[in-house]
Design a protein around this motif. Structure first.
Motif, mmCIF file in Angstrom:
data_model
loop_
_atom_site.group_PDB
_atom_site.id
_atom_site.type_symbol
_atom_site.label_atom_id
_atom_site.label_comp_id
_atom_site.label_asym_id
_atom_site.label_seq_id
_atom_site.Cartn_x
_atom_site.Cartn_y
_atom_site.Cartn_z
ATOM 1 N N THR A 198 70.211 55.196 -32.014
ATOM 2 C CA THR A 198 71.473 54.803 -32.647
ATOM 3 C C THR A 198 71.558 55.239 -34.102
ATOM 4 N N GLY A 199 70.418 55.373 -34.774
ATOM 5 C CA GLY A 199 70.438 55.683 -36.198
ATOM 6 C C GLY A 199 70.813 54.493 -37.059
ATOM 7 N N ASP A 200 70.806 53.278 -36.480
ATOM 8 C CA ASP A 200 71.146 52.079 -37.257
ATOM 9 C C ASP A 200 69.897 51.618 -38.006
ATOM 10 N N HIS A 201 69.566 52.340 -39.071
ATOM 11 C CA HIS A 201 68.317 52.126 -39.788
ATOM 12 C C HIS A 201 68.263 50.762 -40.461
ATOM 13 N N ARG A 202 69.376 50.342 -41.033
ATOM 14 C CA ARG A 202 69.382 49.064 -41.747
ATOM 15 C C ARG A 202 69.105 47.900 -40.799
ATOM 16 N N PRO A 240 63.878 61.083 -39.553
ATOM 17 C CA PRO A 240 64.296 61.348 -38.167
ATOM 18 C C PRO A 240 63.275 60.799 -37.171
ATOM 19 N N SER A 241 63.762 60.149 -36.157
ATOM 20 C CA SER A 241 62.980 59.611 -35.030
ATOM 21 C C SER A 241 62.083 58.436 -35.395
ATOM 22 N N ASP A 292 62.517 55.260 -33.192
ATOM 23 C CA ASP A 292 61.921 55.373 -31.856
ATOM 24 C C ASP A 292 60.405 55.276 -31.918
ATOM 25 N N GLU A 293 59.792 55.930 -32.907
ATOM 26 C CA GLU A 293 58.340 55.902 -33.035
ATOM 27 C C GLU A 293 57.843 54.489 -33.318
ATOM 28 N N ALA A 294 58.503 53.809 -34.264
ATOM 29 C CA ALA A 294 58.080 52.455 -34.612
ATOM 30 C C ALA A 294 58.249 51.520 -33.432
ATOM 31 N N ASN A 295 59.351 51.677 -32.699
ATOM 32 C CA ASN A 295 59.603 50.741 -31.607
ATOM 33 C C ASN A 295 58.659 50.955 -30.436
ATOM 34 N N ARG A 296 58.147 52.161 -30.285
ATOM 35 C CA ARG A 296 57.114 52.359 -29.255
ATOM 36 C C ARG A 296 55.901 51.486 -29.561
ATOM 37 N N ASN A 316 51.217 56.488 -41.894
ATOM 38 C CA ASN A 316 51.456 57.917 -41.731
ATOM 39 C C ASN A 316 52.914 58.266 -42.037
ATOM 40 N N ALA A 317 53.840 57.406 -41.577
ATOM 41 C CA ALA A 317 55.260 57.652 -41.836
ATOM 42 C C ALA A 317 55.568 57.558 -43.326
#
Length: 223
Positions: free
Chosen positions: A126-130, A174-175, A178-182, A212-213
């Motif tokens: 979604t890109g809803d970062h906040r 970017p991404s 998704d990475e964090a939620n995994r 790392n991020a």
């Protein structure tokens, strides 16, 4: 125009000034290296000079502010090595918290963990970062609460404060959602299954991935 803040009985306390400054540092409105001018803070908050100085001293103890003789206070700038040290401490402490939460008989908090995880799952792609950053905070806080260890909670809260802006910025990569939620899903699954060893392992890996991020944000990591 001021943004006067009030404490109990209408008096502006050092604690309320500290909270006011802390939130602005957390949200990036005050950035690393920026000077914190007492006169400006007094004008913005309506606090006395003594209360402002007390607030700055408390924030220095929390690691958010640096106070130098003849130069005054500024938002503390962490080195890359300091950030790595903080993450390594978080890695150990939050790993223990996940382990202990997995072992806990706490159906109410574990039901809340499911709710949070389900909502985070809907934010992938979604890109809803906040919103994801806010839910990430809630997820970590819930696991700390579920561990039932006040010492771990206190230490981790102290460690997370100086990193908040970097953590928030990292979610704009970017991404990263998704990475964090995994990682979140793996930790959540282990906690819900009562697999304490796996919960600790997955949480440690999740924190390592977060480091790392953050390390990719080169402009925010002075040598």
């Amino acid at each position: 125009m001021t943004n006067n803040i009030e404490g109990r009985g209408g008096a502006v306390t050092a604690a309320s000034v500290r909270s006011w400054l802390r939130e602005r540092i957390r949200r990036g409105r005050l950035v690393p290296g920026q000077r914190l001018v007492e006169a400006d803070i007094i004008a913005e908050t309506g606090a006395s000079r003594a209360r402002v100085r007390e607030a700055l001293q408390r924030l220095e103890a929390e690691g958010l502010v640096a106070i130098e003789e003849f130069r005054g206070a500024s938002v503390r700038r962490l080195s890359a090595d300091e950030i790595r040290q903080i993450y390594r401490a978080r890695l150990a402490l939050e790993g223990i918290a996940a382990h202990d939460f997995a072992m806990a008989d706490d159906p109410v908090r574990k039901t809340e963990l499911v709710r949070l995880q389900d909502e985070m799952n809907t934010l992938e792609d979604t890109g809803d970062h906040r919103r994801f950053a806010a839910l990430n905070d809630e997820w970590h806080d819930l696991i700390l609460d579920g561990a039932g260890n006040d010492y771990i909670r206190t230490f981790v809260d102290r460690l997370r404060l100086p990193l908040y802006r970097l953590l928030f910025s990292a979610f704009y990569q970017p991404s990263r959602i998704d990475e964090a939620n995994r990682g979140h899903r793996k930790v959540t699954a282990a906690i819900l299954s009562g697999d304490a060893a796996a919960a600790e392992t997955e949480m440690r890996q999740h924190i390592a991935d977060a480091l790392n991020a953050v390390s990719q944000l080169e402009d925010d990591l002075p040598s």
